[in-house]
Write a protein that holds these residues in place. Structure first.
Motif, PDB file in Angstrom:
ATOM      1  N   LYS A  30     -13.592 -22.315 -29.017  1.00  0.00           N
ATOM      2  CA  LYS A  30     -14.906 -22.535 -29.623  1.00  0.00           C
ATOM      3  C   LYS A  30     -15.806 -23.329 -28.689  1.00  0.00           C
ATOM      4  O   LYS A  30     -17.012 -23.037 -28.572  1.00  0.00           O
ATOM      5  CB  LYS A  30     -14.755 -23.256 -30.968  1.00  0.00           C
ATOM      6  CG  LYS A  30     -16.077 -23.401 -31.717  1.00  0.00           C
ATOM      7  CD  LYS A  30     -15.887 -23.925 -33.128  1.00  0.00           C
ATOM      8  CE  LYS A  30     -17.227 -23.976 -33.860  1.00  0.00           C
ATOM      9  NZ  LYS A  30     -17.097 -24.438 -35.270  1.00  0.00           N
ATOM     10  N   GLN A  31     -15.257 -24.315 -28.002  1.00  0.00           N
ATOM     11  CA  GLN A  31     -16.060 -25.099 -27.057  1.00  0.00           C
ATOM     12  C   GLN A  31     -16.530 -24.240 -25.890  1.00  0.00           C
ATOM     13  O   GLN A  31     -17.555 -24.525 -25.259  1.00  0.00           O
ATOM     14  CB  GLN A  31     -15.258 -26.292 -26.518  1.00  0.00           C
ATOM     15  CG  GLN A  31     -14.681 -27.219 -27.567  1.00  0.00           C
ATOM     16  CD  GLN A  31     -15.641 -27.514 -28.688  1.00  0.00           C
ATOM     17  OE1 GLN A  31     -16.702 -28.103 -28.454  1.00  0.00           O
ATOM     18  NE2 GLN A  31     -15.285 -27.133 -29.904  1.00  0.00           N
ATOM     19  N   MET A  32     -15.774 -23.172 -25.608  1.00  0.00           N
ATOM     20  CA  MET A  32     -16.140 -22.260 -24.511  1.00  0.00           C
ATOM     21  C   MET A  32     -17.179 -21.233 -24.944  1.00  0.00           C
ATOM     22  O   MET A  32     -17.645 -20.444 -24.125  1.00  0.00           O
ATOM     23  CB  MET A  32     -14.885 -21.562 -23.990  1.00  0.00           C
ATOM     24  CG  MET A  32     -13.879 -22.506 -23.346  1.00  0.00           C
ATOM     25  SD  MET A  32     -12.299 -21.672 -22.983  1.00  0.00           S
ATOM     26  CE  MET A  32     -12.790 -20.583 -21.626  1.00  0.00           C
ATOM     27  N   GLY A  33     -17.524 -21.233 -26.234  1.00  0.00           N
ATOM     28  CA  GLY A  33     -18.577 -20.349 -26.709  1.00  0.00           C
ATOM     29  C   GLY A  33     -18.137 -19.261 -27.665  1.00  0.00           C
ATOM     30  O   GLY A  33     -18.975 -18.465 -28.115  1.00  0.00           O
ATOM     31  N   LEU A  34     -16.846 -19.187 -28.014  1.00  0.00           N
ATOM     32  CA  LEU A  34     -16.405 -18.156 -28.946  1.00  0.00           C
ATOM     33  C   LEU A  34     -16.972 -18.448 -30.328  1.00  0.00           C
ATOM     34  O   LEU A  34     -16.851 -19.574 -30.821  1.00  0.00           O
ATOM     35  CB  LEU A  34     -14.875 -18.109 -29.002  1.00  0.00           C
ATOM     36  CG  LEU A  34     -14.294 -16.891 -29.722  1.00  0.00           C
ATOM     37  CD1 LEU A  34     -14.613 -15.605 -28.978  1.00  0.00           C
ATOM     38  CD2 LEU A  34     -12.774 -17.034 -29.889  1.00  0.00           C
ATOM     39  N   PRO A  35     -17.589 -17.452 -30.996  1.00  0.00           N
ATOM     40  CA  PRO A  35     -18.215 -17.697 -32.305  1.00  0.00           C
ATOM     41  C   PRO A  35     -17.187 -17.868 -33.438  1.00  0.00           C
ATOM     42  O   PRO A  35     -16.904 -16.951 -34.195  1.00  0.00           O
ATOM     43  CB  PRO A  35     -19.075 -16.447 -32.518  1.00  0.00           C
ATOM     44  CG  PRO A  35     -19.213 -15.808 -31.183  1.00  0.00           C
ATOM     45  CD  PRO A  35     -17.929 -16.108 -30.473  1.00  0.00           C
ATOM     46  N   ILE A  36     -16.646 -19.054 -33.538  1.00  0.00           N
ATOM     47  CA  ILE A  36     -15.700 -19.392 -34.602  1.00  0.00           C
ATOM     48  C   ILE A  36     -16.417 -20.271 -35.619  1.00  0.00           C
ATOM     49  O   ILE A  36     -17.035 -21.274 -35.251  1.00  0.00           O
ATOM     50  CB  ILE A  36     -14.474 -20.145 -34.045  1.00  0.00           C
ATOM     51  CG1 ILE A  36     -13.705 -19.273 -33.045  1.00  0.00           C
ATOM     52  CG2 ILE A  36     -13.547 -20.586 -35.176  1.00  0.00           C
ATOM     53  CD1 ILE A  36     -12.568 -20.000 -32.346  1.00  0.00           C
ATOM     54  N   ARG A  37     -16.328 -19.889 -36.895  1.00  0.00           N
ATOM     55  CA  ARG A  37     -16.924 -20.728 -37.925  1.00  0.00           C
ATOM     56  C   ARG A  37     -16.005 -21.900 -38.240  1.00  0.00           C
ATOM     57  O   ARG A  37     -16.366 -23.055 -38.052  1.00  0.00           O
ATOM     58  CB  ARG A  37     -17.214 -19.922 -39.194  1.00  0.00           C
ATOM     59  CG  ARG A  37     -17.866 -20.784 -40.293  1.00  0.00           C
ATOM     60  CD  ARG A  37     -18.218 -20.002 -41.528  1.00  0.00           C
ATOM     61  NE  ARG A  37     -17.049 -19.519 -42.262  1.00  0.00           N
ATOM     62  CZ  ARG A  37     -17.115 -18.962 -43.469  1.00  0.00           C
ATOM     63  NH1 ARG A  37     -18.281 -18.818 -44.066  1.00  0.00           N
ATOM     64  NH2 ARG A  37     -16.023 -18.537 -44.071  1.00  0.00           N
ATOM     65  N   LYS A  38     -14.804 -21.591 -38.731  1.00  0.00           N
ATOM     66  CA  LYS A  38     -13.852 -22.635 -39.096  1.00  0.00           C
ATOM     67  C   LYS A  38     -12.475 -22.321 -38.538  1.00  0.00           C
ATOM     68  O   LYS A  38     -12.047 -21.162 -38.488  1.00  0.00           O
ATOM     69  CB  LYS A  38     -13.725 -22.759 -40.627  1.00  0.00           C
ATOM     70  CG  LYS A  38     -14.918 -23.363 -41.329  1.00  0.00           C
ATOM     71  CD  LYS A  38     -14.963 -24.889 -41.196  1.00  0.00           C
ATOM     72  CE  LYS A  38     -16.076 -25.464 -42.076  1.00  0.00           C
ATOM     73  NZ  LYS A  38     -16.157 -26.934 -41.977  1.00  0.00           N
ATOM     74  N   LEU A  39     -11.790 -23.372 -38.152  1.00  0.00           N
ATOM     75  CA  LEU A  39     -10.370 -23.304 -37.827  1.00  0.00           C
ATOM     76  C   LEU A  39      -9.633 -23.900 -39.017  1.00  0.00           C
ATOM     77  O   LEU A  39      -9.817 -25.081 -39.350  1.00  0.00           O
ATOM     78  CB  LEU A  39     -10.075 -24.090 -36.553  1.00  0.00           C
ATOM     79  CG  LEU A  39     -10.651 -23.460 -35.282  1.00  0.00           C
ATOM     80  CD1 LEU A  39     -10.878 -24.515 -34.202  1.00  0.00           C
ATOM     81  CD2 LEU A  39      -9.725 -22.359 -34.766  1.00  0.00           C
ATOM     82  N   VAL A  40      -8.839 -23.080 -39.676  1.00  0.00           N
ATOM     83  CA  VAL A  40      -8.143 -23.504 -40.899  1.00  0.00           C
ATOM     84  C   VAL A  40      -6.766 -24.004 -40.515  1.00  0.00           C
ATOM     85  O   VAL A  40      -5.912 -23.236 -40.050  1.00  0.00           O
ATOM     86  CB  VAL A  40      -8.052 -22.347 -41.913  1.00  0.00           C
ATOM     87  CG1 VAL A  40      -7.308 -22.795 -43.164  1.00  0.00           C
ATOM     88  CG2 VAL A  40      -9.451 -21.849 -42.262  1.00  0.00           C
ATOM     89  N   CYS A  41      -6.556 -25.292 -40.693  1.00  0.00           N
ATOM     90  CA  CYS A  41      -5.307 -25.958 -40.321  1.00  0.00           C
ATOM     91  C   CYS A  41      -4.351 -25.917 -41.506  1.00  0.00           C
ATOM     92  O   CYS A  41      -4.571 -26.605 -42.509  1.00  0.00           O
ATOM     93  CB  CYS A  41      -5.601 -27.396 -39.908  1.00  0.00           C
ATOM     94  SG  CYS A  41      -4.149 -28.364 -39.456  1.00  0.00           S
ATOM     95  N   ALA A  42      -3.312 -25.105 -41.410  1.00  0.00           N
ATOM     96  CA  ALA A  42      -2.374 -24.894 -42.525  1.00  0.00           C
ATOM     97  C   ALA A  42      -1.076 -25.656 -42.286  1.00  0.00           C
ATOM     98  O   ALA A  42      -0.398 -25.430 -41.290  1.00  0.00           O
ATOM     99  CB  ALA A  42      -2.084 -23.406 -42.686  1.00  0.00           C
TER     100      ALA A  42
END
Length: 512
Positions: free
Chosen positions: A280-292
């Motif tokens: 995501k910091q590199m620019g990938l369009p991620i909304r949320k990272l769901v930590c399970a």
């Protein structure tokens, strides 16, 4: 590109970071700056094979040191060992609700750790050449089940390298234990430890930090490196599959360029999900990272309260690779949200070691809330999610992926209440082949309980018609090479490693 320690004091090249594994002050190496991937570059990845995609992302961090051509060659060789044409296939489970599964388990040990640990030997070998390291390298790893086998297999009989693995004696599944304890190779050593994964990980970190221990190894012409995700060379290849999943969704018409997606990650040591945050910091369009998380929900509580507290009961669950209380890679994220404050990061790690907890500020928690959603699944939640997906879609998954699916369902319900029109797709990372945990998977899908793992494989095959991996079936007939179990005692673990470095420990199969 240069790398710095989360606790300050060092600035090294990528090759140096990979060879050392852990910074001398106990910190973890992170990139001095995050490289970017543009929309045009992302689009160009559509025409690439997975090995080419992986080499492209690795090149953003390591091409200056290791060379783009070498990285491409390394990835081609590494992923040739995978059993599917596409090493990392993206599976559509339910297009209507946008549910996808990224299968990361098609490597030689049937777990997601293969994605990095088939590449790491190439990265480490070249890094030794670049940095002029002449000593033998001893890979020392703690494992909650999957890293150990993947490291053993990845470094088996690699010239100039040895690999030693400690696993919690009562904390891994039977198939995971068998995979490690039958391991071939003249440069491998495996030992159980009377304790849990946190005990193994703590001891390994102390050995890395011990000047006396490292001096004794140096006298033998040996130096330590790591195969755990504390080593950036282990973490970096995992960033690539987040990009690959996004590109696969683009090329299949599921999304358009710039659309955001969610990733749901079963999480223990935090390396897998941190790789997504790096993407995501590199620019990938991620909304949320769901930590399970499973019942050992220290991360869920941390994201909810801003307090990391390991003063709690440790639970053994059906998802043993997530039975972890001290998540090492969280240190890298703490470093970033603190504004890269090395003194504060070091202070928090000292607090965790001495007081078993630390707190973050509200400002830092707000930063986490922007990128992460955290939840946990009980054993019953996990079983129910696995059964529901199999019953409705005919898709079988392992128990760790079951945890992720259960948390995804809670997350999806919350998002639906907030916005009934929300159609953001979710990609669940599937981290192991279901046949690695056949008894628990069989119980979840059918309610049948069997005591023997290989009977579980047979019945699971009858139920699902999935082909069992030959490498797991063959375990039944392989003699054990390693039966050692040591006390949770640093001196005894140190002695074992030193004897291994001397060539004293070369087990042979039992004649029984």
């Amino acid at each position: 590109m240069y790398f710095i320690s989360t606790r300050g004091g060092e600035k090294v090249t990528g090759a140096q970071a990979i060879v050392q594994g852990l910074a001398k002050n106990g910190g973890l190496y992170v990139p001095e700056t995050f490289p970017s991937v543009s929309a045009d570059e992302l689009q160009s990845m559509a025409e690439m094979s997975y090995p080419e995609r992986a080499a492209f992302i690795l090149g953003k961090y390591l091409a200056d040191d290791l060379g783009a051509d070498y990285l491409k060659e390394a990835c081609e060789k590494a992923y040739a060992s995978f059993t599917t044409k596409d090493p990392i296939p993206l599976i559509k489970v339910d297009g209507e609700v946008g549910l996808y599964v990224l299968e990361l388990f098609h490597g030689p040990t049937c777990a997601f750790k293969d994605v990095a640990l088939q590449v790491l030997p190439y990265l480490l070998k070249k890094s030794c050449e670049v940095t002029g390291v002449k000593e033998d390298i001893l890979i020392l790893a703690a494992t909650s089940g999957d890293t150990g086998k993947a490291a053993l297999e990845g470094f088996r009989d690699v010239p100039g390298m040895k690999v030693a693995v400690f696993y919690p004696d009562e904390g891994v599944a039977k198939m995971q234990r068998l995979q490690m304890c039958i391991q071939d190779g003249n440069n491998v050593c495996v030992s159980g430890v009377k304790g849990n994964f946190d005990d193994c990980q703590r001891a390994v970190k102390r050995l890395f930090a011990s000047e006396e221990f490292n001096a004794k190894l140096a006298d033998k012409g040996v130096r330590l490196s790591s195969a755990n995700s504390i080593n950036f060379g282990r973490l970096a290849p995992q960033i690539a599959y987040y990009f690959s999943a996004y590109v696969d969704m683009l090329t299949s018409g599921q999304i358009e360029m710039g659309d955001t997606i969610d990733f749901v990650v079963p999480t223990g040591n935090f390396g897998d999900i941190l790789a997504g945050w790096y993407a995501k910091q590199m620019g990938l369009p991620i909304r949320k990272l769901v930590c399970a998380s499973n019942r050992n929900k220290v991360l869920t509580d941390f994201f909810a309260k801003g307090v990391y507290d390991v003063k709690r009961a440790f639970h053994r669950t059906m998802s043993p690779s997530m039975d972890i209380l001290v998540s090492s890679n969280l240190e890298r994220l703490l470093f970033e949200i603190s504004g890269r404050n090395v003194e504060l990061t070091a202070q928090r790690m000292q607090q965790l070691a001495k007081e078993k907890e630390y707190c973050i500020t509200q400002k830092e928690k707000n930063l986490l809330d922007k990128d992460f959603y955290a939840g946990f699944a009980s054993e019953d939640d996990t079983v129910e999610a696995m059964y529901e997906i199999f019953d409705e879609y005919g898709y079988a998954m392992d128990t760790h992926t079951g945890v992720a699916l259960a948390v995804h369902m809670k997350y999806h319900e919350e998002k639906e209440k907030e916005d009934p029109k929300d159609d953001t797709p979710s990609v669940v990372l599937s981290t192991a082949n279901p046949y690695k945990f056949p008894q628990d998977v069989l119980y979840a899908l059918s309610g049948n309980d069997v005591k023997d793992s290989f009977k579980g494989i047979k019945r699971l095959n009858l139920l699902t018609a999935m082909k069992p991996p030959k490498c797991l079936l063959d375990l039944r007939y392989r003699p054990l090479r390693f039966k050692t179990v040591v006390a949770n005692d640093l001196a005894k673990m140190s002695d074992l490693i030193l004897r291994f470095a001397d060539g004293e420990i070369v087990p042979v199969p039992d004649k029984e």
